[in-house]
Structure formats: C-alpha cells, structure tokens
Design an enzyme around this catalytic site. Sequence first.
Site, PDB file in Angstrom:
ATOM      1  N   LYS A   1     -13.981   1.100  15.445  1.00 18.33           N
ATOM      2  CA  LYS A   1     -12.748   0.290  15.591  1.00 18.33           C
ATOM      3  C   LYS A   1     -12.256   0.330  17.027  1.00 18.33           C
ATOM      4  O   LYS A   1     -11.813  -0.669  17.576  1.00 18.33           O
ATOM      5  CB  LYS A   1     -11.638   0.841  14.678  1.00 18.33           C
ATOM      6  CG  LYS A   1     -11.655   0.272  13.286  1.00 18.33           C
ATOM      7  CD  LYS A   1     -10.559   0.841  12.389  1.00 18.33           C
ATOM      8  CE  LYS A   1     -10.903   0.516  10.939  1.00 18.33           C
ATOM      9  NZ  LYS A   1     -10.228   1.281   9.948  1.00 18.33           N
TER      10      LYS A   1
ATOM     11  N   ASN B   1       0.846  -1.200   0.000  1.00 18.85           N
ATOM     12  CA  ASN B   1       0.000   0.000   0.000  1.00 18.85           C
ATOM     13  C   ASN B   1       0.875   1.241   0.000  1.00 18.85           C
ATOM     14  O   ASN B   1       2.095   1.147  -0.077  1.00 18.85           O
ATOM     15  CB  ASN B   1      -0.964  -0.032   1.189  1.00 18.85           C
ATOM     16  CG  ASN B   1      -0.210  -0.110   2.499  1.00 18.85           C
ATOM     17  OD1 ASN B   1       0.580   0.762   2.819  1.00 18.85           O
ATOM     18  ND2 ASN B   1      -0.423  -1.191   3.252  1.00 18.85           N
TER      19      ASN B   1
ATOM     20  N   ILE C   1      -2.858  -7.515  14.042  1.00 18.69           N
ATOM     21  CA  ILE C   1      -1.803  -7.319  15.050  1.00 18.69           C
ATOM     22  C   ILE C   1      -2.329  -6.482  16.208  1.00 18.69           C
ATOM     23  O   ILE C   1      -2.168  -6.820  17.387  1.00 18.69           O
ATOM     24  CB  ILE C   1      -0.573  -6.644  14.398  1.00 18.69           C
ATOM     25  CG1 ILE C   1      -0.059  -7.503  13.248  1.00 18.69           C
ATOM     26  CG2 ILE C   1       0.530  -6.396  15.431  1.00 18.69           C
ATOM     27  CD1 ILE C   1       0.921  -6.813  12.320  1.00 18.69           C
TER      28      ILE C   1
HETATM   29  O1  PMT Z   1       3.145   5.919   6.599  1.00 18.54           O
HETATM   30  P1  PMT Z   1       2.647   7.276   6.124  1.00 18.54           P
HETATM   31  O2  PMT Z   1       2.854   7.448   4.632  1.00 18.54           O
HETATM   32  O3  PMT Z   1       3.206   8.406   6.912  1.00 18.54           O
HETATM   33  O4  PMT Z   1       1.072   7.302   6.330  1.00 18.54           O
HETATM   34  C1  PMT Z   1       0.540   7.278   7.606  1.00 18.54           C
HETATM   35  C2  PMT Z   1      -0.676   6.358   7.719  1.00 18.54           C
HETATM   36  C3  PMT Z   1      -1.817   6.956   6.895  1.00 18.54           C
HETATM   37  C4  PMT Z   1      -0.354   4.961   7.192  1.00 18.54           C
HETATM   38  C5  PMT Z   1      -1.023   6.278   9.244  1.00 18.54           C
HETATM   39  O5  PMT Z   1      -1.313   7.554   9.730  1.00 18.54           O
HETATM   40  C6  PMT Z   1      -2.216   5.358   9.488  1.00 18.54           C
HETATM   41  O6  PMT Z   1      -3.367   5.723   9.359  1.00 18.54           O
HETATM   42  N1  PMT Z   1      -1.933   4.072   9.829  1.00 18.54           N
HETATM   43  C7  PMT Z   1      -2.919   3.012   9.956  1.00 18.54           C
HETATM   44  C8  PMT Z   1      -3.273   2.503   8.581  1.00 18.54           C
HETATM   45  C9  PMT Z   1      -4.280   1.360   8.613  1.00 18.54           C
HETATM   46  O7  PMT Z   1      -3.939   0.263   8.271  1.00 18.54           O
HETATM   47  O8  PMT Z   1      -5.442   1.667   9.104  1.00 18.54           O
HETATM   48  P2  PMT Z   1      -6.692   0.628   9.251  1.00 18.54           P
HETATM   49  O9  PMT Z   1      -7.848   1.498   9.549  1.00 18.54           O
HETATM   50  O10 PMT Z   1      -6.758  -0.260   8.048  1.00 18.54           O
HETATM   51  O11 PMT Z   1      -6.261  -0.254  10.480  1.00 18.54           O
HETATM   52  C10 PMT Z   1      -6.680   0.016  11.805  1.00 18.54           C
HETATM   53  C11 PMT Z   1      -5.588  -0.307  12.770  1.00 18.54           C
HETATM   54  O12 PMT Z   1      -5.355  -1.707  12.820  1.00 18.54           O
HETATM   55  C12 PMT Z   1      -4.245   0.327  12.494  1.00 18.54           C
HETATM   56  O13 PMT Z   1      -3.691   0.722  13.750  1.00 18.54           O
HETATM   57  C13 PMT Z   1      -3.415  -0.801  11.906  1.00 18.54           C
HETATM   58  O14 PMT Z   1      -2.021  -0.666  12.203  1.00 18.54           O
HETATM   59  C14 PMT Z   1      -4.003  -1.999  12.615  1.00 18.54           C
HETATM   60  N2  PMT Z   1      -3.956  -3.253  11.851  1.00 18.54           N
HETATM   61  C15 PMT Z   1      -4.667  -3.406  10.698  1.00 18.54           C
HETATM   62  C16 PMT Z   1      -4.681  -4.610  10.060  1.00 18.54           C
HETATM   63  C17 PMT Z   1      -3.948  -5.697  10.587  1.00 18.54           C
HETATM   64  N3  PMT Z   1      -3.927  -6.865   9.976  1.00 18.54           N
HETATM   65  N4  PMT Z   1      -3.244  -5.525  11.730  1.00 18.54           N
HETATM   66  C18 PMT Z   1      -3.247  -4.333  12.350  1.00 18.54           C
HETATM   67  O15 PMT Z   1      -2.571  -4.183  13.383  1.00 18.54           O
END
Ligand code: PMT
Length: 402
Positions: A337, A210, A307
């Site tokens: 979430k 991504n 995770i």
């Molecule tokens: O890296 P940059 O270019 O600076 O961009 C920053 C960012 C936009 C990536 C960052 O600010 C951000 O939003 N990170 C979380 C991205 C994400 O995966 O969001 P989500 O809404 O899909 O996931 C929710 C949470 O679950 C996140 O904390 C993610 O780390 C966690 N997760 C998701 C899926 C997974 N299989 N395991 C996880 O731990």
Amino acid sequence: MAMLQGRRILLGVTGGIAAYKSADLVRRLKDAGADVRVVMTRGAEEFVRPLTFQAVSGQPVHNSLLDPQAEAAMGHIELARWADAVLIAPATADALARLAHGLADDLLTTICLATEAPLAVAPAMNRIMWAHPATRANVDQLRARGVHIFGPGAGDQACGEVGAGRMLEPLELVDATAGLFGSSLLRGVSVLITAGPTREPIDPVRYITNRSSGKMGFAVARAAVAAGARVTLVAGPCNLPTPAGVERVDVETAEQMLEAVMARVDAAQIFVASAAVADYRLAQVAASKIKKSQDAMQLELVRNPDILGTVAGLQVGPFTVGFAAETDDMHAYAEDKRQRKGLDMIAANWVGRPGTGFDADDNSLEVLWEGGGASLGPAPKLQVAEELVRLVAERYSDTVQA
Ligand code: PMT
C-alpha cells in the site's frame, strides 16, 4: 502533569456563568504545579467575587487598567511579560469578538495584545451564539492568528438549551494547557487527520459501516496538539469528545470525508489517514425504507473515492501518512500500500484480533517508510500515538530540510 510544573499561567476570567468553574480550574492548575495569577473583567465580577480567586490562587486578583495603585504593584506590561501562557476561561462571545478585533480597553485585552506568550481561550456561551456567523468568523480569525481554541464542549447549558457551547471541564482545560508546553516537535505545523468509520446509507434507516471507534485517530490528534501542531480532525460518526485544541469537522460518508479533506488539505503540512473509510457505497440509495418482501436481495455497490490516494497523488501535497488494517500478511500488504499509493509513511495494525485494532483501548503499530521502520506498542492508543507523532515529526523534518 510535569509539563505545568513551575509554569506561570495568567488566567483571564470573563463574564459568563461558567466563571464559577474557573475557581476550581485555578486549584487544578496549582495542583499540577503551575503558578497562577488571575485577571478578571468587570463582567466576571458580576458572577464571582475577586476574593474567591484571591483565596484559591493565593495572589491578589488583577482587574483594573486604570488603577494607579494596582498598576504600580504589577502593571499590565509586567503581567504580560510574567506569563508563560495566557488562558481565558470562560471566554464569552463578547471576549472573543474583542480579542478578534484587537481591542485594548480593559486590563485583560490589553495584556493579550502586550504578551508574546501563547494565548488560549475556552469559549462558553449559548449554542446559538456559538453557531452565529459573527462568532464563527471571530474564532476563525483568532485561530488563524495562532490562538488556541479549547473546546467548547457540548451538552446541557445553563440557559436550559442543549448543544455546543459549554466550557470544557477544569481537568480538560488543565490537560489542554499542559499541551501548550508539550514538546515543540510540530510547533506551528498544520496537521490534518481523518478518524473513525464512514457510514454509507442504504435507505433512510439503514447503512453500511465498520467497527472503527475513532479512538486511534483521536489519540493521534491529541498527541499532535501536545507536540505543538495546529490540528484539524475530520471525523466519521464517533461517540468521542473532541480533544482540546482540535478543530473537528464531522462527516458521515466517504464522499463527505473526501470533500472535507480536500477543502482543508492545501493548508496542511502533514496528513494522517487513520479513518476506516468504507471502500464501497450503494450505487443507488433508496429514497424510502426498503420493504422485506423477498427472501433474498442484492445491493449494487460502487467504489468509494480513495481519500488517502487522492491526497498522496497531489502535485504539491502534504507529508502523507496512511494506516493499514490487516488480518493477514500485515507487513507485505502494508508495504505494498505504501509503495502503490506513494505514501511517505504507513502505520500498519492487526485487526480482527482481540485487544488490538478496531475499538480496542490498546494498539500495536508497525510503521514503515522508505528505507526504515519501527514497531510501536502494544500500549494504550495515546502512548502509541505519541510515539507515532514523534516518528512522523522526525521524518517530516527530514523531508523539509532535504
Ligand atoms: O478507530 P479505532 O477503533 O481506534 O480503530 C483504529 C483503526 C484500526 C481503524 C486504525 O488504526 C486503522 O487501521 N485505520 C485504517 C483503517 C483502514 O481503512 O485501513 P485500509 O487498509 O482499508 O486502508 C488503507 C488506508 O487508506 C487508510 O489510511 C485509510 O484511511 C485509507 N483509505 C481507505 C479507503 C478509502 N476509500 N479512502 C482512504 O483514505
């Protein structure tokens, strides 16, 4: 750099080729307002003359434990008491080993044992020496004792090799040293952070990933170090330098990230999940390059482990901060979430919009916790990260006291 104004920095210089950069480091520390005294080992004097350091620091250089005249002027105990911080740059493999074993057979090692000031080392050595299990064990031991490890960086080495082991540049070391005097909001707290994307292989040449650059997570790591935390950063593939004072663990896939996190989570008091983890991976990774023999093809994907959810679900787990990357209804999805995963806090940001979120230099966050919330930014990611760390520290200390 206001944090170094008037600070007394004792700079230890040991015998490595990077010692020539330490003269510039003295100048840069002084430019930032610090009062600098230099202690040289015998090995360091083989590389740079004490006169050089005397000229740039404006102070006599200290180099002998057993010289009665020097001890009478300012002895090792006075120097140890004088320092607000001791920085050893460069720190050779030998210096790290001697510190790890608590030797006190020269002025510098004796001061390190006799001081209560924070001690930081900037390792500099050949990449194979840095990777050697003996050096790894020494560094682990020093870190466990609260010694700050600044770097090393990676790149071309004086020995003609390429790899990890270069001393950080003087300005990076000034930055890291200033961090020793940052706020003490998270002093002594261990913070585990995930950052960047994950990369899920399709075959030996292709993968799913991504747009995450890691900038946001790396900024959180920097801000946490500046707040006094011990920081471990589990990073997916990111083209960013390791922030000074941070222990970095590089991984590629979500499964590797989960394994790296779970191996370290017991030691963490705070977990921040800023990584953009791929939600799916290939059911079967092809062993050879897939040939383009058909007009269309289907890939079977399976869910990756969550995770953040796994850490938040631990019986005895850290204070857990999630991120939420949203393109619609940010507040509602983020709050869902937070509640569903049982998080202490969530930081939501817009993605898919120019100038914010993925790969941008700036960001805005909507931070939510039980019964409260705050809006941060728009501002550079480091500034947003500093404000986020302040909120995390406040909420964390509330839960510790409760
Ligand atoms: O890296 P940059 O270019 O600076 O961009 C920053 C960012 C936009 C990536 C960052 O600010 C951000 O939003 N990170 C979380 C991205 C994400 O995966 O969001 P989500 O809404 O899909 O996931 C929710 C949470 O679950 C996140 O904390 C993610 O780390 C966690 N997760 C998701 C899926 C997974 N299989 N395991 C996880 O731990």
